[in-house]
Design an enzyme around this catalytic site. Structure first.
Site, mmCIF file in Angstrom:
data_model
loop_
_atom_site.group_PDB
_atom_site.id
_atom_site.type_symbol
_atom_site.label_atom_id
_atom_site.label_comp_id
_atom_site.label_asym_id
_atom_site.label_seq_id
_atom_site.Cartn_x
_atom_site.Cartn_y
_atom_site.Cartn_z
ATOM 1 C CB SER A 185 -2.175 16.389 9.229
ATOM 2 O OG SER A 185 -1.121 16.348 10.272
ATOM 3 N N GLY B 206 -10.061 10.512 7.468
ATOM 4 C CA GLY B 206 -10.198 9.042 6.988
ATOM 5 C C GLY B 206 -11.424 8.250 7.565
ATOM 6 C CB VAL B 207 -11.989 7.935 11.306
ATOM 7 C CG1 VAL B 207 -13.250 7.397 12.214
ATOM 8 C CG2 VAL B 207 -10.990 6.733 11.472
ATOM 9 C CG ASP C 286 -6.805 7.672 5.256
ATOM 10 O OD1 ASP C 286 -7.432 7.333 6.576
ATOM 11 O OD2 ASP C 286 -6.272 8.598 5.431
ATOM 12 C CE LYS D 145 -9.750 31.528 22.274
ATOM 13 N NZ LYS D 145 -10.376 32.705 22.238
ATOM 14 C CB THR E 148 -13.348 26.242 12.030
ATOM 15 O OG1 THR E 148 -12.890 25.210 12.775
ATOM 16 C CG2 THR E 148 -14.540 25.895 11.127
ATOM 17 N N GLY F 272 7.278 -7.393 8.430
ATOM 18 C CA GLY F 272 8.589 -6.380 8.610
ATOM 19 C C GLY F 272 9.469 -6.701 7.798
ATOM 20 C CB CYS G 217 4.238 -11.516 6.557
ATOM 21 S SG CYS G 217 4.954 -11.491 4.978
ATOM 22 C CD GLN H 17 9.776 -14.291 5.961
ATOM 23 O OE1 GLN H 17 10.571 -13.606 6.118
ATOM 24 N NE2 GLN H 17 9.248 -14.332 4.677
ATOM 25 C CG HIS I 278 0.324 -9.156 5.146
ATOM 26 N ND1 HIS I 278 0.933 -8.756 6.356
ATOM 27 C CD2 HIS I 278 1.381 -9.284 4.264
ATOM 28 C CE1 HIS I 278 2.230 -8.431 5.874
ATOM 29 N NE2 HIS I 278 2.481 -9.156 4.779
ATOM 30 C CD GLU J 248 -1.951 -7.890 8.569
ATOM 31 O OE1 GLU J 248 -1.884 -8.843 8.246
ATOM 32 O OE2 GLU J 248 -0.781 -7.177 8.188
HETATM 33 N N1 GLN Z 1 10.806 -9.294 4.970
HETATM 34 C C1 GLN Z 1 10.082 -10.200 4.578
HETATM 35 C C2 GLN Z 1 10.012 -10.744 3.309
HETATM 36 O O1 GLN Z 1 10.241 -9.928 2.363
HETATM 37 C C3 GLN Z 1 8.580 -10.370 5.241
HETATM 38 C C4 GLN Z 1 7.603 -9.500 4.518
HETATM 39 C C5 GLN Z 1 6.547 -9.044 5.355
HETATM 40 O O2 GLN Z 1 6.565 -9.261 6.732
HETATM 41 N N2 GLN Z 1 5.507 -8.289 5.037
HETATM 42 O O3 GLN Z 1 9.791 -11.790 2.789
#
Ligand code: GLN
Length: 547
Positions: A13, A18-19, A71, A188, A192, A361, A388, A392, A517, A519
């Site tokens: 793997s 994916g790329v 991916d 090698k 493959t 997170g 996110c 907070q 988000h 990103e």
């Molecule tokens: N843990 C936080 C929430 O549930 C933030 C979630 C996150 O950062 N995606 O709101």
């Protein structure tokens, strides 16, 4: 025109399947084709939403709120393929759907088997993506795992059937393998050969090989590979280690003729290749000057994939600002233990940074380290982007430092705090009680309205934006008056005005936290405005410090 390309992998793997699949998608788009990308994941989880980032990497969220494999993020960065729940297929979903149909009596008493019922369900979903839009020309289907894995067999069997049913010009097999270097001198080809043999045992003769190797392979080696695998010499390509960026791969593959050969094999008339956006991006890459160090304060620092889209979006923003962004990964637990964050983040610290980013997170580990990082950035006027959880954290830090509520917290981390400045979204209260944690967060895209005069407004240049969410907790509205009264700026709200979507620091060059988000929507050829603004602010701030 509906053509299918099945991208599989062998030997091991992490070869960059994916790329490679995404690069092929970008090249076919450059030839004017309308491409759709699909990922098949052989795991039994229904989606990636409940998986540990340490095992699986980040969860990529689509507009329609699917929690998918990372991916899909590669597909989003390289191609224009629309991505939704339909583009991410897992064994868990397939079995769930088949078993539900069986319980509803839809199979009229027949015995339900892997072939044809599971394979039919897989094929049906791939066909559904092809039929979603009548203008779709090619569906590129990446099959997760490696050939020989027990879990991958139903997907490879579905691919075999589709190649047989559609005919060879309408459905191709692209296989990725590894050419390892032994004792640092000899490349090698045997693994493959074995990998292709394993594909042939599944009934699939690859049409195209992409060999991952440390360097470009010479012709005799490619000839040997062609000879032993029954793949035409001109269809043996090399994905060698690049010293620049993986975003150069579309150009590298194009130079080797990958798109040309794939078009020929699909019987599509060769059209002009427009790769301008990619060549322009590489020019930007080479003209970057200087370096900015961005500290990413999180808890999954050992695994690069855990914050994949965030790291990529920072790289894109560096391209747009003609500066190299160096990722400084700081484990928030380290900051938590440190007496003074200056000893880590400061100019003479162990990990000096020019700007701070706290990504999304879950869970309480390392939270106070993130709070310290936010406080350090606010007081030292270092640009800060909170995503996110990172937003907070700004709210918690403000309540503790400015309002002097020492115990201020999110109820995610402290249920009994007297100052729950971040608390459960109302609709989440019953969900948490029910214990149903799969796909039950606030998920997917929704409209955000931006207030004039904010940094976020300057970044987007727009009043209304649509971004994706994935969270259960929110800025607690009962503290609105105290928060704004003490100076915290609320930069954006949900369209109905009920939820805070952005907070900003006053008297600070650029401190912005967003509940969504950004990103997930950044591309190297179209960097995201918020990341662009963050890196721009960091560049300006650093410039002022060192004129
Ligand atoms: N843990 C936080 C929430 O549930 C933030 C979630 C996150 O950062 N995606 O709101």
């Amino acid at each position: 025109m509906n053509k299918f390309i099945f991208v599989s992998g062998g030997v091991c793997s992490s070869l960059g399947k994916g790329v490679a699949a995404s690069s092929l998608g970008a090249l076919l788009e450059g030839r004017g084709l309308n491409v759709r990308m699909v990922k098949c994941d052989p795991y039994i989880n229904v989606d990636a939403g409940t998986m540990n980032p340490y095992q699986h990497g980040e969860v990529y969220v689509t507009d329609d709120g699917a929690e998918t494999d990372l991916d899909l993020g590669n597909y989003a960065r390289f191609t224009q393929s629309p991505l939704s729940r339909a583009n991410s297929i897992t064994t868990g979903q397939i079995y769930k759907a088949v078993i539900e149909k069986e319980r509803e009596g839809r199979f009229l008493g027949r015995t339900i088997q892997v072939i044809p019922h599971i394979t039919d369900e897989i094929k049906g979903r791939i066909m559904a993506v092809a039929k979603e839009d009548p203008d779709t020309d090619v569906v590129i289907v990446e099959i997760g795992g490696t050939v020989g894995d027990i879990e991958s067999i139903p997907f490879l069997e579905a691919a075999r059937q589709m190649i047989n049913e559609q005919g060879r010009t309408n459905a191709l097999s692209v296989h990725l393998t590894l050419i390892p270097e032994v004792a640092q001198c000899e490349l090698k080809t045997k693994p493959t050969q074995h990998s292709v043999k394993a594909m042939q045992e599944q009934g699939i003769q690859p049409d195209v090989l992409i060999c991952r190797a440390p360097v470009m392979l010479d012709d005799p080696t490619r000839m040997k590979i062609s000879n032993f695998t029954n793949v035409e010499l001109k269809a043996v390509f090399v994905s060698f280690d690049v010293s620049t960026t993986t975003y150069e791969l579309p150009l590298i593959f194009s130079k080797q003729g990958l798109d040309q050969v794939v078009l020929e094999k699909m019987g599509v008339a060769i059209r002009h290749a427009n790769l301008k956006p990619w060549t322009k991006m590489m020019e930007q890459f080479h003209s970057r000057q200087g370096k900015l160090r961005i500290g990413i304060i999180g808890k999954y620092m050992e695994l690069h994939d855990a914050y994949k889209s965030v790291y990529e979006a920072l790289f894109h923003a560096g391209l747009a600002n003609a500066v190299e962004v160096e990722l400084v990964k700081v484990d928030s637990a380290l900051l938590e233990e440190a007496d003074d964050p200056e000893t880590i983040l400061g100019a003479n610290g162990s990990s000096p940074v020019d700007g701070v980013l706290v990504p999304g997170g879950f869970g309480s580990r390392g939270i106070n380290g993130m709070v310290k990082a936010a406080q350090w950035a606010r007081q030292n006027k270092a640009p800060y982007l909170g995503i996110c959880l990172g937003m907070q954290i700004m709210v918690i830090e403000w309540a503790r430092s400015v309002l002097k509520w020492d115990d201020a917290d999110s109820t995610e981390f402290n249920e009994s705090t007297k100052h729950p400045v971040v608390s459960l979204l109302e609709e989440q209260v019953d969900i948490i009680k029910s214990g149903n944690m799969g796909a039950t967060m606030r998920l997917g895209k929704s409209e955000t309205l931006i207030r004039a005069g904010s940094h976020i407004q300057a970044a987007y240049g727009d009043k209304s934006i649509w971004e994706r969410h994935r969270h259960r907790y929110e800025f607690a509205n009962k503290y609105l008056v105290e928060m704004t009264g003490s100076g915290l700026i609320l930069g954006a709200f949900t369209a109905d005005g009920s939820l805070v979507e952005c907070v900003e620091w006053p008297d600070h060059p650029w401190g912005v936290g967003v509940q969504f988000h950004p990103e997930f929507k950044s591309k190297p050829i179209a960097p995201h405005p918020l990341f662009k603004a963050f890196i721009n602010a960091t560049k300006l701030t650093k410039g002022k410090e060192n004129p």
